[in-house]
Design an enzyme around this catalytic site. Structure first.
Site, PDB file in Angstrom:
ATOM      1  N   GLU A  93      -3.679  -7.838   5.239  1.00  0.00           N
ATOM      2  CA  GLU A  93      -4.908  -7.186   5.715  1.00  0.00           C
ATOM      3  C   GLU A  93      -5.757  -8.154   6.531  1.00  0.00           C
ATOM      4  OE1 GLU A  93      -6.119  -5.661   1.891  1.00  0.00           O
ATOM      5  OE2 GLU A  93      -4.422  -4.273   1.962  1.00  0.00           O
ATOM      6  N   SER A 124       2.385  -2.093  -4.106  1.00  0.00           N
ATOM      7  CA  SER A 124       2.554  -0.907  -4.962  1.00  0.00           C
ATOM      8  C   SER A 124       3.192  -1.210  -6.313  1.00  0.00           C
ATOM      9  CB  SER A 124       3.331   0.191  -4.220  1.00  0.00           C
ATOM     10  OG  SER A 124       2.584   0.648  -3.104  1.00  0.00           O
ATOM     11  N   ASN A 145      -5.502  -8.685  -7.077  1.00  0.00           N
ATOM     12  CA  ASN A 145      -6.308  -8.838  -5.860  1.00  0.00           C
ATOM     13  C   ASN A 145      -7.216  -7.623  -5.779  1.00  0.00           C
ATOM     14  OD1 ASN A 145      -7.305  -8.975  -3.271  1.00  0.00           O
ATOM     15  ND2 ASN A 145      -5.321  -8.673  -2.249  1.00  0.00           N
ATOM     16  N   HIS A 166      -3.166 -12.884   3.570  1.00  0.00           N
ATOM     17  CA  HIS A 166      -2.854 -11.497   3.182  1.00  0.00           C
ATOM     18  C   HIS A 166      -2.706 -10.653   4.447  1.00  0.00           C
ATOM     19  CE1 HIS A 166      -3.281  -7.459   1.612  1.00  0.00           C
ATOM     20  NE2 HIS A 166      -2.923  -7.948   0.450  1.00  0.00           N
ATOM     21  N   LYS A 215      -9.494  -7.046  -3.699  1.00  0.00           N
ATOM     22  CA  LYS A 215      -9.897  -6.723  -2.312  1.00  0.00           C
ATOM     23  C   LYS A 215     -11.413  -6.484  -2.274  1.00  0.00           C
ATOM     24  CE  LYS A 215      -5.232  -5.132  -1.565  1.00  0.00           C
ATOM     25  NZ  LYS A 215      -4.286  -4.270  -0.877  1.00  0.00           N
ATOM     26  N   GLY A 223      -0.331  -0.538  -0.912  1.00  0.00           N
ATOM     27  CA  GLY A 223      -1.217   0.616  -1.053  1.00  0.00           C
ATOM     28  C   GLY A 223      -0.580   1.945  -0.696  1.00  0.00           C
ATOM     29  N   GLU A 253       4.998  -9.667   0.330  1.00  0.00           N
ATOM     30  CA  GLU A 253       4.390  -8.341   0.308  1.00  0.00           C
ATOM     31  C   GLU A 253       4.784  -7.588   1.574  1.00  0.00           C
ATOM     32  OE1 GLU A 253       0.682  -8.217  -2.321  1.00  0.00           O
ATOM     33  OE2 GLU A 253       0.028  -9.037  -0.431  1.00  0.00           O
TER      34      GLU A 253
HETATM   35  P1  PGA Z   1      -1.264  -2.723  -3.801  1.00  0.00           P
HETATM   36  O1  PGA Z   1      -1.751  -4.007  -2.985  1.00  0.00           O
HETATM   37  O2  PGA Z   1      -0.813  -3.211  -5.155  1.00  0.00           O
HETATM   38  O3  PGA Z   1      -2.490  -1.849  -3.881  1.00  0.00           O
HETATM   39  O4  PGA Z   1      -0.160  -2.111  -3.028  1.00  0.00           O
HETATM   40  C1  PGA Z   1      -1.047  -5.216  -3.090  1.00  0.00           C
HETATM   41  C2  PGA Z   1      -1.730  -6.278  -2.271  1.00  0.00           C
HETATM   42  O5  PGA Z   1      -2.209  -5.986  -1.168  1.00  0.00           O
HETATM   43  O6  PGA Z   1      -1.812  -7.444  -2.714  1.00  0.00           O
END
Ligand code: PGA
Length: 233
Positions: free
Chosen positions: A92, A196, A10, A90, A12, A164, A158
């Site tokens: 976010e 992560s 992803n 997601h 983003k 992150g 997640e």
């Molecule tokens: P990350 O993000 O691997 O940077 O922790 C995972 C995600 O949001 O899908």
């Protein structure tokens, strides 16, 4: 259940057309491996990402097919651009855009109706985990977010606090959550872990029972970081 693992990146809101060469490098390293590889770049890079040897997906879609929704991108538009998967819900987007479980379900159903596989994201906050409610929260999100047709659905667990941050749950906690999700969705639905995931921790996470792949953010942006995760699968 033994399924071929799916390693999904992803991107983003990162990447420009120059980053498409990373996909070429990822594809050439992954070609010989028995792993499904997916990259979900920003909308503007979807068409350019196609035809390079990995599956391509979107990070979101509008639940409606067309109409007066300025800035919206429909599932059919994404399919025309070449997307075969669409991430929905997601954390976010749930946080930044206030998306509810009902919104996520509507998007998942739109993605599937257009011919894509929906990747439905769920996960608890740190406060919810500390309060001992993680499994209940995720089950509630699944109950509200899952589309009717699970055969074109992937789940991504997640934990919000792991995205992150460089922090990951214990392998026992991942096993407990994935078993709980398996109990809801049954066999035949892939359940990804996300949050992560890096080359250094991918092998142990991917070998937990009921972990059928990974959804990777930061470490999917370059072949140097992403290929070791694919190799770990
Ligand atoms: P990350 O993000 O691997 O940077 O922790 C995972 C995600 O949001 O899908």
């Amino acid at each position: 259940m033994t399924t071929r693992k799916l390693i999904a990146g992803n991107w983003k809101m990162n990447g420009s057309s120059a980053a498409l060469t990373e996909i070429d490098a990822i594809a050439s390293s992954a070609m010989a491996l028995a792993v499904d590889v997916l990259i979900c770049p920003p909308f503007t890079l979807i068409a350019g990402a196609c035809g390079r040897g990995v599956a391509v997906g979107a990070q979101d879609c509008h639940p409606k097919a067309s109409g007066a929704h300025t800035g919206g991108v429909s599932a059919a538009m994404l399919v025309e651009a070449g997307a075969t998967y669409c991430i929905v819900g997601h954390s976010e987007r749930r946080t930044d855009n206030g998306e509810t479980d009902a919104d996520v379900r509507a998007k998942a159903e739109a993605a599937i109706a257009a011919g894509m596989t929906a990747i439905v994201c769920v996960g608890e906050t740190l406060a919810e985990r500390d309060a001992g409610h993680a499994v209940a929260v995720v089950k509630r999100q699944l109950a509200g977010s899952l589309p009717g047709m699970l055969d074109k659905t992937v789940i991504a667990y997640e934990p919000v606090w792991a995205i992150g941050t460089g922090r990951t749950p214990s392998l026992g906690d991942v096993a407990e959550m994935h078993a709980a999700i398996r109990g809801v969705v049954g066999d035949g639905v892939r359940i990804l872990y996300g949050g992560s995931v890096k080359g250094a921790n991918a092998a142990e996470l991917l070998h937990v029972d009921n972990v059928d792949g990974a959804l990777v953010g930061g470490a999917s942006l370059t072949a140097a970081d992403f290929v070791p995760i694919i190799e770990a699968a």
